[in-house]
Design an enzyme around this catalytic site. Structure first.
Site, PDB file in Angstrom:
ATOM      1  N   GLY A 229       0.812  -1.212   0.000  1.00 31.38           N
ATOM      2  CA  GLY A 229       0.000   0.000   0.000  1.00 31.38           C
ATOM      3  C   GLY A 229       0.843   1.258   0.000  1.00 31.38           C
ATOM      4  O   GLY A 229       0.658   2.153   0.814  1.00 31.38           O
ATOM      5  N   ALA A 230       1.780   1.348  -0.957  1.00 27.28           N
ATOM      6  CA  ALA A 230       2.772   2.422  -0.934  1.00 27.28           C
ATOM      7  C   ALA A 230       2.503   3.524  -1.951  1.00 27.28           C
ATOM      8  O   ALA A 230       3.381   4.358  -2.195  1.00 27.28           O
ATOM      9  CB  ALA A 230       4.169   1.841  -1.163  1.00 27.28           C
ATOM     10  N   SER A 231       1.325   3.563  -2.525  1.00 26.98           N
ATOM     11  CA  SER A 231       1.059   4.567  -3.554  1.00 26.98           C
ATOM     12  C   SER A 231       0.706   5.930  -2.979  1.00 26.98           C
ATOM     13  O   SER A 231       0.737   6.937  -3.692  1.00 26.98           O
ATOM     14  CB  SER A 231      -0.069   4.092  -4.468  1.00 26.98           C
TER      15      SER A 231
ATOM     16  N   ASN B 279       0.808  -2.349   5.236  1.00 27.30           N
ATOM     17  CA  ASN B 279       0.169  -1.034   5.292  1.00 27.30           C
ATOM     18  C   ASN B 279      -1.071  -0.935   4.411  1.00 27.30           C
ATOM     19  O   ASN B 279      -1.898  -0.044   4.608  1.00 27.30           O
ATOM     20  CB  ASN B 279       1.194   0.032   4.876  1.00 27.30           C
TER      21      ASN B 279
ATOM     22  N   SER C 209      -4.760   0.682  13.650  1.00 28.54           N
ATOM     23  CA  SER C 209      -5.253   2.053  13.755  1.00 28.54           C
ATOM     24  C   SER C 209      -5.619   2.245  15.207  1.00 28.54           C
ATOM     25  O   SER C 209      -5.847   1.265  15.928  1.00 28.54           O
ATOM     26  CB  SER C 209      -6.488   2.245  12.868  1.00 28.54           C
TER      27      SER C 209
ATOM     28  N   TYR D 203     -14.720  -1.243   9.713  1.00 28.20           N
ATOM     29  CA  TYR D 203     -13.304  -0.861   9.634  1.00 28.20           C
ATOM     30  C   TYR D 203     -12.612  -1.140  10.963  1.00 28.20           C
ATOM     31  O   TYR D 203     -11.517  -1.717  10.998  1.00 28.20           O
ATOM     32  CB  TYR D 203     -13.184   0.617   9.266  1.00 28.20           C
TER      33      TYR D 203
ATOM     34  N   LYS E 146      -9.351  -3.714  11.912  1.00 29.20           N
ATOM     35  CA  LYS E 146      -8.139  -3.271  12.586  1.00 29.20           C
ATOM     36  C   LYS E 146      -7.947  -3.955  13.935  1.00 29.20           C
ATOM     37  O   LYS E 146      -6.818  -4.185  14.369  1.00 29.20           O
ATOM     38  CB  LYS E 146      -8.141  -1.748  12.722  1.00 29.20           C
TER      39      LYS E 146
END
Length: 281
Positions: free
Chosen positions: A11-13, A85, A137, A151, A155
């Protein structure tokens, strides 16, 4: 040299992942990073050296993740640090969200991370070292956010399996850290990283009010600095003893204490009821 460690960041964008990858490359680390669009990520990061391997991977596919891990080991030599991530936020009360919406959030946020862990572990076991940073989170520790239930659940799941992972790998020289970020000044609250319920129900006053707070008060005013978070990741990764629980941001730190105090209050108040269920001597 410590800077020759190989990091694998999913998830590095954008957001924390993007900032971390840029920081790692600037400090001389080797980095493999995933995105739904590898070329766009490469362009955003602006780094073409052989120490950077951008990958377009469907993390919900165990086969695709296995192929990616094999490619990382082949091209970069190994994997030393994993940052799970990738994920997205899903708004909607439990009644509002469909089964499909809920399961998709779990597929990405939970099962995607499990696919990465499952396929990296043989690499870590073979060399008896490695570090996992699984991004939860503060909503994976304190769940009282109306309209964020699914969500939150994803987490909390990340926190739960990371605690188990830390116990399972202790004798193997492998660490696992749950990261609980608070609000950071990234695009997480913007379209693309945060999805709304397809069929909202007006009766849910608290959930709608919290949505307004996020849109009108929190966006643009997040206290967390992504650059400082990236520095914190690197600092902890270089430690010999890494924490199991890592809260990032003064807001996250404060909310964690709020949860701990609330649990302690319930323990104290209802101690007699809790203990009354034992067999009586």
């Amino acid at each position: 040299m410590k800077n020759q460690k190989v990091w694998f960041v999913t998830g590095a964008s954008k957001g924390l992942g993007l900032t971390l990858v840029k920081r790692l490359l600037s400090e001389g680390y080797k980095v493999a990073a995933t995105s739904r669009d590898a070329e766009a990520m490469r362009s955003e990061i602006g780094h073409d050296g052989g120490d950077f391997l951008p990958l377009q991977v469907d993390l919900t596919s165990n086969v695709k993740v296995a192929e990616a891990v094999a490619q990382i080991v082949s091209q970069l030599g190994s994997i030393d640090v994993v940052v799970n991530n990738a994920g997205y936020g899903q708004l909607g009360t439990l009644e509002e969200l469909s089964d499909e919406e809920a399961r998709e959030n779990f597929d990405v946020n939970v099962f995607g991370a499990l696919n990465v862990i499952r396929n990296v572990m043989p690499v870590f076991r073979e060399k008896r070292s490695g570090a996992f940073f699984n991004i939860s989170s503060i909503a994976g520790f304190l769940g009282t956010f109306p309209g964020w239930g699914i969500y939150n659940a994803t987490k909390f799941a990340v926190a739960g399996f990371t605690e188990a992972l830390s116990a399972e790998t202790k004798s193997l020289g492998i660490s696992a850290t749950i990261v609980y970020p608070g609000y950071f000044k990234t695009n997480f609250l913007l379209q693309g990283s945060l999805r709304s319920a397809a069929h909202p129900i007006a009766d849910y006053k608290e959930a709608r009010e919290l949505e307004v707070i996020h849109n009108e008060q929190i966006i643009g005013n997040q206290p967390g600095d992504p650059e400082n978070a990236a520095a914190a990741f690197i600092k902890v990764a270089e430690m010999e003893e890494r924490p199991l629980h890592l809260f990032l941001g003064s807001d996250s730190f404060g909310m964690a204490h709020t949860k701990i105090e609330a649990v302690q209050k319930d323990l104290d108040t209802f101690e007699s009821i809790s203990k009354s269920t034992d067999y009586q001597q």
